[in-house]
Design a protein around this motif. Structure first.
Motif, PDB file in Angstrom:
ATOM      1  N   GLN A 188      48.298  34.477  53.363  1.00 41.38           N
ATOM      2  CA  GLN A 188      49.116  35.535  52.763  1.00 41.38           C
ATOM      3  C   GLN A 188      48.218  36.509  52.015  1.00 41.38           C
ATOM      4  O   GLN A 188      47.078  36.193  51.676  1.00 41.38           O
ATOM      5  N   GLU A 189      48.778  37.714  51.755  1.00 39.08           N
ATOM      6  CA  GLU A 189      48.037  38.716  50.994  1.00 39.08           C
ATOM      7  C   GLU A 189      48.992  39.353  49.996  1.00 39.08           C
ATOM      8  O   GLU A 189      50.157  39.618  50.333  1.00 39.08           O
ATOM      9  N   GLY A 190      48.526  39.592  48.765  1.00 40.43           N
ATOM     10  CA  GLY A 190      49.388  40.148  47.730  1.00 40.43           C
ATOM     11  C   GLY A 190      49.350  41.671  47.708  1.00 40.43           C
ATOM     12  O   GLY A 190      48.294  42.281  47.900  1.00 40.43           O
ATOM     13  N   PHE A 191      50.512  42.270  47.481  1.00 45.43           N
ATOM     14  CA  PHE A 191      50.623  43.717  47.271  1.00 45.43           C
ATOM     15  C   PHE A 191      51.558  43.906  46.085  1.00 45.43           C
ATOM     16  O   PHE A 191      52.786  43.802  46.240  1.00 45.43           O
ATOM     17  N   GLY A 192      51.011  44.159  44.896  1.00 44.38           N
ATOM     18  CA  GLY A 192      51.862  44.275  43.710  1.00 44.38           C
ATOM     19  C   GLY A 192      52.654  42.993  43.521  1.00 44.38           C
ATOM     20  O   GLY A 192      52.081  41.910  43.425  1.00 44.38           O
TER      21      GLY A 192
ATOM     22  N   ASP B 195      43.901  39.800  38.864  1.00 40.73           N
ATOM     23  CA  ASP B 195      43.528  40.187  40.202  1.00 40.73           C
ATOM     24  C   ASP B 195      44.827  40.576  40.908  1.00 40.73           C
ATOM     25  O   ASP B 195      45.845  39.920  40.739  1.00 40.73           O
ATOM     26  N   ASP B 196      44.795  41.638  41.703  1.00 42.14           N
ATOM     27  CA  ASP B 196      46.015  42.123  42.335  1.00 42.14           C
ATOM     28  C   ASP B 196      46.291  41.430  43.670  1.00 42.14           C
ATOM     29  O   ASP B 196      47.207  41.791  44.389  1.00 42.14           O
ATOM     30  N   ALA B 197      45.475  40.425  44.013  1.00 40.13           N
ATOM     31  CA  ALA B 197      45.574  39.846  45.357  1.00 40.13           C
ATOM     32  C   ALA B 197      46.679  38.819  45.508  1.00 40.13           C
ATOM     33  O   ALA B 197      46.857  38.250  46.578  1.00 40.13           O
ATOM     34  N   ASN B 198      47.434  38.536  44.447  1.00 41.26           N
ATOM     35  CA  ASN B 198      48.563  37.610  44.554  1.00 41.26           C
ATOM     36  C   ASN B 198      49.514  37.902  43.396  1.00 41.26           C
ATOM     37  O   ASN B 198      49.082  37.951  42.258  1.00 41.26           O
TER      38      ASN B 198
END
Ligand SMILES: [Zn+2]
Length: 269
Positions: free
Chosen positions: A177-181, A111-114
């Motif tokens: 928090q939010e993940g970006f790459g 998942d790209d969210a973290n």
């Protein structure tokens, strides 16, 4: 009212690298303090909402993430890894809890969210439950569901908060928090703490938690995709497992405790 808190670290406000989760690495100190401030806020919120018996499980992979003397009084704290089938929910079976809370939770592997997205261990590529990508949150949520305990509150990355709301529509979430790459964008650490304090209180006050039951499927089909063919072959000998591709196995059961046993020996073991 008895509350069980499962506290992970990768979904802590501001955190973005595995070194920051490792208690043996000095750069983890600040993030372990922030993890602890977030747990302390959940504890104080639960106490304000009426909880008088709170059990905290430190679920940093070493079980040594929290700084014990920063936590409020009148709690039980489980540190280390008991190595039972309940894993990040260890202790859930010792007494009858009314509600579960989760802090510092994070999105599952693939998942790209973290940027730190992972499942309980990192040598698997994906874990699916009934065809859907799953991770620590789903496994632990079904553990609470097995014991018929609602999950009233979760904080962590935005991806896991969205997943939690899908499984448990009443749950109160605080995305910190939010993940970006390979990066994370976080709210301010002090705001994370005050939102967790307010929201955890609301989630248990006046019986709100009773609206937060986990929907349990009638049966569980677990699909695991390993990084190594040897691992998949080895685990294909676990009772009931079918190897469906060189790196993939499948396990089915209607009893969630059997699923936890499978996870214990074929993923965590
Ligand atoms: Zn984790």
């Amino acid at each position: 009212m008895r509350v069980y808190i499962s506290s992970d670290i990768e979904g802590t406000c501001g955190l973005c690298g595995f070194a920051e989760t490792d208690p043996d690495n000095p750069c983890s100190r600040y993030f372990r303090e922030q993890m602890t401030r977030e747990v302390a806020a959940a504890v104080s919120g639960a106490q304000k909402g009426g909880a008088d018996d709170i059990f905290v499980k430190d679920t940093n992979y070493t079980g040594r993430g929290l700084i014990p003397d920063m936590l409020p009084p009148k709690i039980s704290l489980m540190r280390g890894n008991a190595n039972d089938i309940y894993a990040m929910m260890s202790g859930i079976n010792v007494r009858r809890f009314d509600a579960v809370m989760m802090t510092g939770y994070h999105s599952p592997a693939k998942d790209d969210a973290n940027p730190l997205a992972h499942n309980a261990v990192r040598h698997i590529e994906t874990l699916k439950i009934n065809g859907e990508i799953a991770g620590e949150f789903a496994l632990n949520a079904y553990t609470a569901g097995y014991f018929d305990i609602p999950i009233s509150f979760i904080s962590g990355d935005k991806g896991i908060c969205d997943m939690a709301s899908e499984l448990i529509p009443g749950i109160i979430t605080v995305p910190v928090q939010e993940g970006f790459g390979g990066a994370t964008v976080s709210i301010s650490p002090s705001e994370a703490v005050s939102l967790i304090l307010e929201s955890s209180e609301k989630s248990v006050k006046d019986g709100y938690y009773k609206k937060c039951n986990v929907k349990m499927p009638e049966s569980f089909e677990i699909g695991v995709s390993y990084e190594s063919r040897v691992e998949a072959y080895r685990n294909s000998f676990y009772p009931g497992v079918i190897q469906v591709a060189p790196k993939k196995i499948r396990f089915k059961s209607t009893n969630y405790l059997d699923v936890l046993r499978f996870i214990h020996f074929c993923i965590n073991g």
